[in-house]
Scaffold this active site. Structure first.
Site, PDB file in Angstrom:
ATOM      1  N   THR A  47       0.854  -1.186   0.000  1.00 27.92           N
ATOM      2  CA  THR A  47       0.000   0.000   0.000  1.00 27.92           C
ATOM      3  C   THR A  47       0.891   1.237   0.000  1.00 27.92           C
ATOM      4  O   THR A  47       2.105   1.134   0.070  1.00 27.92           O
ATOM      5  CB  THR A  47      -0.875   0.068   1.267  1.00 27.92           C
ATOM      6  OG1 THR A  47      -0.045   0.415   2.385  1.00 27.92           O
ATOM      7  CG2 THR A  47      -1.565  -1.244   1.550  1.00 27.92           C
ATOM      8  N   LYS A  71       6.741   4.282   1.027  1.00 29.20           N
ATOM      9  CA  LYS A  71       7.713   5.268   1.505  1.00 29.20           C
ATOM     10  C   LYS A  71       7.329   5.915   2.828  1.00 29.20           C
ATOM     11  O   LYS A  71       8.114   6.651   3.414  1.00 29.20           O
ATOM     12  CB  LYS A  71       7.875   6.386   0.454  1.00 29.20           C
ATOM     13  CG  LYS A  71       8.624   5.969  -0.785  1.00 29.20           C
ATOM     14  CD  LYS A  71       8.787   7.128  -1.766  1.00 29.20           C
ATOM     15  CE  LYS A  71       7.548   7.348  -2.597  1.00 29.20           C
ATOM     16  NZ  LYS A  71       7.252   6.325  -3.601  1.00 29.20           N
ATOM     17  N   GLU A  98      13.987  -1.867  -0.338  1.00 22.41           N
ATOM     18  CA  GLU A  98      14.744  -1.468  -1.525  1.00 22.41           C
ATOM     19  C   GLU A  98      13.867  -0.725  -2.521  1.00 22.41           C
ATOM     20  O   GLU A  98      14.300   0.237  -3.160  1.00 22.41           O
ATOM     21  CB  GLU A  98      15.348  -2.718  -2.199  1.00 22.41           C
ATOM     22  CG  GLU A  98      16.086  -2.466  -3.499  1.00 22.41           C
ATOM     23  CD  GLU A  98      17.297  -1.544  -3.336  1.00 22.41           C
ATOM     24  OE1 GLU A  98      18.302  -1.991  -2.795  1.00 22.41           O
ATOM     25  OE2 GLU A  98      17.210  -0.366  -3.753  1.00 22.41           O
ATOM     26  N   VAL A 101      12.924   3.456  -3.249  1.00 20.55           N
ATOM     27  CA  VAL A 101      13.646   4.410  -4.100  1.00 20.55           C
ATOM     28  C   VAL A 101      14.073   3.706  -5.385  1.00 20.55           C
ATOM     29  O   VAL A 101      14.801   2.719  -5.338  1.00 20.55           O
ATOM     30  CB  VAL A 101      14.901   4.971  -3.386  1.00 20.55           C
ATOM     31  CG1 VAL A 101      15.585   6.012  -4.264  1.00 20.55           C
ATOM     32  CG2 VAL A 101      14.551   5.557  -2.032  1.00 20.55           C
ATOM     33  N   LEU A 105      15.696  -0.833  -9.042  1.00 18.03           N
ATOM     34  CA  LEU A 105      17.104  -0.449  -9.202  1.00 18.03           C
ATOM     35  C   LEU A 105      17.853  -0.634  -7.881  1.00 18.03           C
ATOM     36  O   LEU A 105      17.302  -0.360  -6.816  1.00 18.03           O
ATOM     37  CB  LEU A 105      17.212   1.028  -9.638  1.00 18.03           C
ATOM     38  CG  LEU A 105      16.574   1.412 -10.968  1.00 18.03           C
ATOM     39  CD1 LEU A 105      16.705   2.921 -11.186  1.00 18.03           C
ATOM     40  CD2 LEU A 105      17.212   0.648 -12.120  1.00 18.03           C
ATOM     41  N   GLY A 156      -0.791   8.281 -19.117  1.00 16.77           N
ATOM     42  CA  GLY A 156      -0.632   7.549 -17.859  1.00 16.77           C
ATOM     43  C   GLY A 156       0.737   7.708 -17.229  1.00 16.77           C
ATOM     44  O   GLY A 156       1.115   6.940 -16.354  1.00 16.77           O
ATOM     45  N   GLU A 159       0.587  10.804 -12.056  1.00 21.63           N
ATOM     46  CA  GLU A 159      -0.483  10.401 -11.154  1.00 21.63           C
ATOM     47  C   GLU A 159      -1.791  10.968 -11.706  1.00 21.63           C
ATOM     48  O   GLU A 159      -1.757  11.935 -12.476  1.00 21.63           O
ATOM     49  CB  GLU A 159      -0.225  10.973  -9.753  1.00 21.63           C
ATOM     50  CG  GLU A 159       1.015  10.441  -9.067  1.00 21.63           C
ATOM     51  CD  GLU A 159       0.891   8.964  -8.705  1.00 21.63           C
ATOM     52  OE1 GLU A 159      -0.183   8.531  -8.263  1.00 21.63           O
ATOM     53  OE2 GLU A 159       1.890   8.241  -8.891  1.00 21.63           O
ATOM     54  N   ASP A 170       7.154  13.605  -3.566  1.00 23.13           N
ATOM     55  CA  ASP A 170       7.581  12.225  -3.751  1.00 23.13           C
ATOM     56  C   ASP A 170       9.109  12.143  -3.817  1.00 23.13           C
ATOM     57  O   ASP A 170       9.721  11.264  -3.199  1.00 23.13           O
ATOM     58  CB  ASP A 170       6.956  11.686  -5.045  1.00 23.13           C
ATOM     59  CG  ASP A 170       7.337  10.247  -5.298  1.00 23.13           C
ATOM     60  OD1 ASP A 170       6.924   9.388  -4.494  1.00 23.13           O
ATOM     61  OD2 ASP A 170       8.058   9.986  -6.280  1.00 23.13           O
ATOM     62  N   LYS A 174      11.958  10.419  -1.107  1.00 23.51           N
ATOM     63  CA  LYS A 174      13.060   9.518  -1.471  1.00 23.51           C
ATOM     64  C   LYS A 174      14.392  10.053  -0.951  1.00 23.51           C
ATOM     65  O   LYS A 174      15.230   9.301  -0.465  1.00 23.51           O
ATOM     66  CB  LYS A 174      13.092   9.328  -2.990  1.00 23.51           C
ATOM     67  CG  LYS A 174      11.903   8.490  -3.481  1.00 23.51           C
ATOM     68  CD  LYS A 174      11.788   8.467  -4.993  1.00 23.51           C
ATOM     69  CE  LYS A 174      10.556   7.659  -5.425  1.00 23.51           C
ATOM     70  NZ  LYS A 174      10.232   7.861  -6.846  1.00 23.51           N
ATOM     71  N   GLY A 289       6.861   1.850 -11.937  1.00 21.56           N
ATOM     72  CA  GLY A 289       6.050   0.931 -12.727  1.00 21.56           C
ATOM     73  C   GLY A 289       5.839  -0.356 -11.961  1.00 21.56           C
ATOM     74  O   GLY A 289       6.672  -0.760 -11.160  1.00 21.56           O
TER      75      GLY A 289
END
Lengths: 312, 312
Positions: A47, A71, A98, A101, A105, A156, A159, A170, A174, A289
């Site tokens: 969530t 986050k 992980e 952020v 990656l 898309g 947001e 956002d 991070k 994604g």
């Protein structure tokens, strides 16, 4: 929610859910997963809920492992963040995030490896929003900024409310997560954020916002032109130094800068450390994604299994 | 070798070594470290020795963990490589070798996370030799290739014998390691290697080699010129595909290619996968040198500790 024993096939969950779903009740959920005959319990929180994140400390203290791309806990109140660390230690549990952020990656673990092996991070810089990366990669003055935001929204890439991207919050979250990972006592409020949402448009509906945004096109165009006059390009960057300076906002970069040459929605993170001083350590690629985020969460889950003695 | 109980301070090891050193005897060394009152044994092999690497299978089978930047075992005979995997499984031991490719850069673990979470690697491309990266970043035709090799050697950027770099074998070893990591049954001999050491100069002393190399400058200059005529640059690249095609050699790249724009001795690895298909996942930075290699080895050691239940 849907509880099942011993599990269900992914192919038919929706059907089961419609037939046997019950209102979400985290306490009942916990009772269901924490059973004596299973040696370990892990909650994978997918969530973006602050209310769920507020429960991590109790779970970790009770020996329940947490894996999450959410986050909220790590960028929320610092006192709570520290409580999480203590709870994890007290409960002998693991807390893996992980995917908070850069999705899949290798960002958080790379930073942790550097810190744990005695390197000293000098600075971290990054393009940490695929949406903002895209907008400024595409924005060349041929279309207005508001047109580009509108088109990105249609495809898309933003947001549902593009203000959630444009506000920079956002990215600031991070940066807060990375700052704490490198040992800084950083609050989200300590991050200097340059919001791209004009003050007059912060309230109101999405439709109002999209309709009013063109009024601010000339301002953005002015910034583009002045960057160009100096041979530079505009990028939305997050920065963090060992001294705790943290900021998020538009920056003018040389066209030869690695950050100026990333592909459409790529994220990129640049670690400058005592070891990686002449040239930084760079991680780059799609950073958002469902698929790459799921990959990052799943990798954490397998790491947890390895920590718990699984032979992979 | 020098054995000590219970250890020694790093500041004085040399003095101890000179006073109490004994001829190296791996059997005695093993007896020394494998004692009943310690729960785990790990050997950190920081040699480049094939003879030591040939012992890993026995050690892993006996439950001794191995951490190493030594490429020999993973790029050697495939049958032995498979025996290593079985020995590790049989012994319940761990075998960690992140620093074999790119030193401290997160390359091997990133690849493993992708594979273990069900991604499918389409191709891996990389500049995997800091030395060769440097030579072709600097080689612009103003100086001859042999002059650049000579200057790089003076500055310690090459192996004492520059042929060890120019032969491409080191890059081929890294490609073999990555190929096996993604599940390919690859032998070092399967990697098509374009050596930059002229056939006539493969034997003979280092001095002979350096003296004769200018004879081949015009050949290299021809390649540079023909690349330039097409608007391209020369880079020494390793490539690997899911079908098992593996090659190492000079390639002509567009000037806008990310590989054409790395800093001096940087390594860069580009993973194209089913998930990272439109844009690849890229890891970049210094990929050689004592400090970053030690960092990679140390990170593996801490990972091992976490696998064994240490709370870090």
């Amino acid at each position: 929610m849907l509880l099942a024993e011993p599990g269900m096939t992914p192919a038919s969950w929706r059907e089961h859910y419609e037939r046997s779903g019950t209102p979400t009740d985290i306490e009942r959920f916990l009772e269901h997963v924490r059973v004596d005959y299973l040696p370990h319990t892990v909650l994978v929180d997918c969530t973006a809920s602050a209310a769920i994140a507020a429960r991590y400390a109790d779970w970790l203290a009770a020996g329940i492992h947490v894996v999450t791309p959410n986050k909220r806990a790590n960028s929320g109140d610092l006192t709570y963040y520290r409580r999480l660390r203590e709870a994890r230690r007290a409960g002998g549990s693991h807390y893996l995030y992980e995917a908070t952020v850069g999705a899949g990656l290798p960002v958080v673990h790379t930073l942790r490896d550097l810190c744990e092996t005695g390197d000293e991070v000098v600075s971290i810089e990054g393009i940490l929003s695929g949406t903002l990366a895209y907008l400024f990669n595409v924005y060349d003055g041929n279309s207005s900024f508001s047109e580009i935001v509108g088109a990105a929204r249609q495809r898309g890439y933003t947001e549902p409310d593009p203000r959630d991207d444009l506000s920079g919050t956002d990215v600031a979250r991070k940066i807060t997560i990375l700052g704490r990972e490198m040992g800084l006592g950083l609050e989200l409020a300590d991050v200097k954020v340059e919001s791209l949402v004009p003050a007059e448009l912060r309230g109101g509906s999405i439709e109002d916002f999209m309709q009013q945004l063109p009024r601010f096109d000339s301002m953005m165009r002015g910034r583009l032109d002045s960057a160009r006059a100096r041979g530079k390009v505009l990028r939305y960057i997050g920065r963090l130094t060992a001294a705790g300076e943290a900021s998020v906002g538009l920056a003018e970069l040389a066209q030869s800068d690695a950050f100026a040459n990333i592909a459409l929605t790529d994220n990129v993170v640049r670690f400058a450390t005592r070891r990686y001083c002449e040239n930084p350590l760079i991680v780059q690629g799609p950073g958002a994604g469902p698929e790459v985020t799921a990959g990052g969460v799943f990798a954490d889950l397998l790491r947890l299994a390895a920590y718990l003695g699984a032979r992979l």
